[in-house]
Design a protein around this motif. Structure first.
Motif: not given
Length: 616
Positions: A374, A377-378, A380, A394-395, A398, A431, A435, A438
């Motif tokens: 988590e 992701i935050r 990034d 990131i996609t 994750v 999560i 995502l 983000n």
């Protein structure tokens, strides 16, 4: 030995007669007569002893026992090399133990106390020698059994281990019996022959009876501990401290985890149960000694296994470690019944409790890893935009991570349902929400609203694809999938509106009464056509470098644009060509046919990565 038993019996009888008849000669005579009538061995001649000391019978008995026992204690040859010698020695020890037990209640007399002290000294010498014989028999029994019994086959999982030849070359110098290969966990290794086990049990009986049970357990456990530790080493398990594990590069730790999983399964399913069985046989009839011995044998190896698991549990929470941590967690979980069964006695309670504690700690580590995901992701950053509005790293990271994690759905559900405020499905949904949030922030980097929509469409489509038809989709649910498919369609509409409505608006024909006509109408049509070509060319040039990774989505977008634009363009061209105030050759002003426009649309979204594997 029978003679010695008779002497002892006579000595006790003399002592009884003397004690009861001490102040009455008539009573003493009567007692002697009764003994004589009971058994001819108790005749007055044999019962009469000139030595009046109370300790005389005991002294007489001890002299005989000392003579018999000392010859074995002082011997340089193994007593158990000859079955007759071992039997005679054990009989003498039994006699000594019995004598001490019989005379101990009369220990108030100083002379008897002195004799008992000598008896204890003789007993101690006997136990020391018995201890040596016990150790020697275990070592010799193990060696002979290893050479002749095929059940001690290779327990090593490293079939291509180059070190095997070296081990065989040193077999003469290394006589520790090593449990070696099995492909089946449902076996028990009998590390000692039955004859040896029976002899050891006879020795253990004497040592426990004489109060030397702990010493016997210590000798037993020291010998078996060597066997067990060598077996663990053969399985590739290194002795590593928690600090050493934490300092190792993760790639090396992963290799150690693979070995640890195999070694732990062999230990809990084969080695430890085999040791439990051997302890119970050697110390048959003495459960406490068996339990203590088993604990001392297995404690070091068990702590070695648990310490490694603990090092993993308290180590880094980096997301890439999840899958190996799951391996360790699942191994301990699956072997917990074995822990409960094998370590069921009071001495092993701490080991059993420690296994449970570390298993729970591994669960905490897994939850901590998801928390770190988590945070990842935050954190990034929304810095550089992905070229062409394509799939963001990131996609991909994750979604592939979560799909892989969901292969262990049952384990993860157990982790999150235990000592956690949320279920696994809630955790996954959270999560996904992080995502999406983000990605929305990242989409703002694009100045073109249409490209912003393409970016969200690409990533949204990838997310839905990764969720469909797997455990992740089952956790998030059908409603979640429908909702996010609708989001992708909305991004599609947003793209179409922000990108093509402007182009389409130029082609709109004003048929109202106030619309310009004649030459003014013709000029309006010419300007509209010129403006259309300008907008259309600019849009196509820009969007030809944009990325739509999914082939199906790419075709859907092109078809939608074609259906939107071609009819309007075709109608406009017909109106333009049929206008009487247009020049004699209107076709000279028409840059593209309808087919040309369609071909241009087909060239859209050909940017780098447009046909790249978005399904990876």
């Amino acid at each position: 030995m029978a003679e010695n038993g008779e002497e002892k019996l006579l000595a006790v009888a003399r002592h009884i007669a003397r004690t009861l008849g001490h102040n009455d000669d008539t009573m003493a005579d009567d007692i002697l007569q009764i003994f004589s009538n009971f058994d001819g061995r108790f005749s007055r001649e044999k019962m009469t002893d000139d030595d009046p000391r109370p300790c005389a019978p005991l002294e007489h008995c001890l002299k005989s026992l000392h003579r018999q026992i000392s010859q074995y204690v002082a011997s340089d040859n193994p007593i158990w090399a000859d079955s007759a010698d071992s039997s005679a020695f054990l009989d003498s020890v039994d006699e000594l133990i019995s004598t001490i037990k019989d005379w101990s209640p009369m220990a108030g007399d100083k002379s008897i106390n002195a004799c008992l002290a000598r008896a204890d000294d003789l007993l101690q010498q006997s136990m020391f020698r018995l201890e040596e014989e016990f150790r020697s028999l275990m070592e010799r029994g193990g060696d002979s059994f290893e050479l002749c019994d095929s059940t001690t086959a290779n327990l090593s999982f490293d079939d291509d281990d180059d070190g095997d030849e070296d081990d065989s070359d040193n077999s003469d110098s290394n006589q520790i019996p090593v449990a070696q290969p099995v492909n089946d966990y449902d076996i028990i290794i009998d590390a000692l022959p039955s004859v040896t086990v029976n002899d050891l049990n006879e020795m253990a009986k004497r040592m426990v009876s004489a109060g030397f049970g702990k010493e016997c357990s210590h000798v037993y456990s020291s010998c078996r501990r060597e066997f067990l530790e060598e077996s663990m080493s053969r399985l590739g398990l290194q002795k590593l401290s928690i600090e050493e594990v934490q300092k190792m590069p993760w790639q090396e730790v992963e290799e150690q985890i693979d070995r640890w999983v195999k070694a732990t399964n062999v230990a809990l399913r084969i080695l430890f149960p085999s040791e439990r069985r051997l302890c119970d046989r050697v110390f048959f009839g003495f459960s406490s000694a068996a339990d203590l011995s088993f604990m001392e044998v297995c404690r070091g190896s068990t702590i070695q296994l648990l310490n490694f698991a603990d090092a993993i549990a308290i180590g880094s929470r980096s997301p890439e470690r999840l899958f190996k941590v799951l391996d360790v967690f699942e191994t301990l979980r699956d072997l917990m019944p074995e822990f409960e069964a094998v370590f069921s006695d009071q001495y092993c309670l701490l080991l059993r409790n420690e296994a449970v504690t570390i298993w729970k700690r591994l669960g905490e580590a897994i939850r901590g890893i998801f928390m770190e995901l988590e945070n990842l992701i935050r954190r990034d950053p929304a810095k550089a935009a992905v070229p062409g509005g394509g799939l963001h790293p990131i996609t991909r990271y994750v979604m592939n991570y979560l799909r892989a994690a969901c292969r262990s759905t049952q384990t993860l559900e157990q982790v999150f349902e235990k000592d956690s405020s949320s279920s696994l499905s809630v955790q996954m949904a959270w999560i996904m929400e992080l995502l999406e949030s983000n990605l929305e922030v990242k989409s703002k980097i694009y100045r073109d609203p249409a490209l912003c929509s393409v970016f969200m469409m690409n990533n949204g489509r990838y997310i839905v694809q990764k969720v469909n038809d797997n455990e992740l989709g089952s956790l998030l649910g059908d409603d979640w999938i429908r909702k996010h498919n609708a989001k992708v369609r909305q991004y599609h509409s947003n793209y179409q509106r922000s990108s093509w409505n402007k182009v389409l608006g130029v082609l709109k024909i004003d048929n109202s009464p106030s619309a310009p006509s004649g030459a003014a109408g013709a000029r309006s049509l010419k300007e509209k056509l010129k403006l259309f070509y300008s907008y259309f060319d600019e849009t196509c040039k820009t969007q030809s470098s944009w990325v739509v990774f999914d082939e199906q989505l790419r075709e859907e977008l092109k078809i939608a644009i074609t259906k939107l634009l071609l009819p309007a363009y075709g109608n406009f061209i017909v109106k333009f060509q049929n206008s009487p105030d247009i020049c004699k050759h209107p076709e000279r002003l028409i840059k593209y046919t309808v087919e040309d426009v369609e071909a241009q649309i087909d060239e859209l979204f050909q940017g780098t990565g447009a046909s790249a594997g978005g399904k990876k």
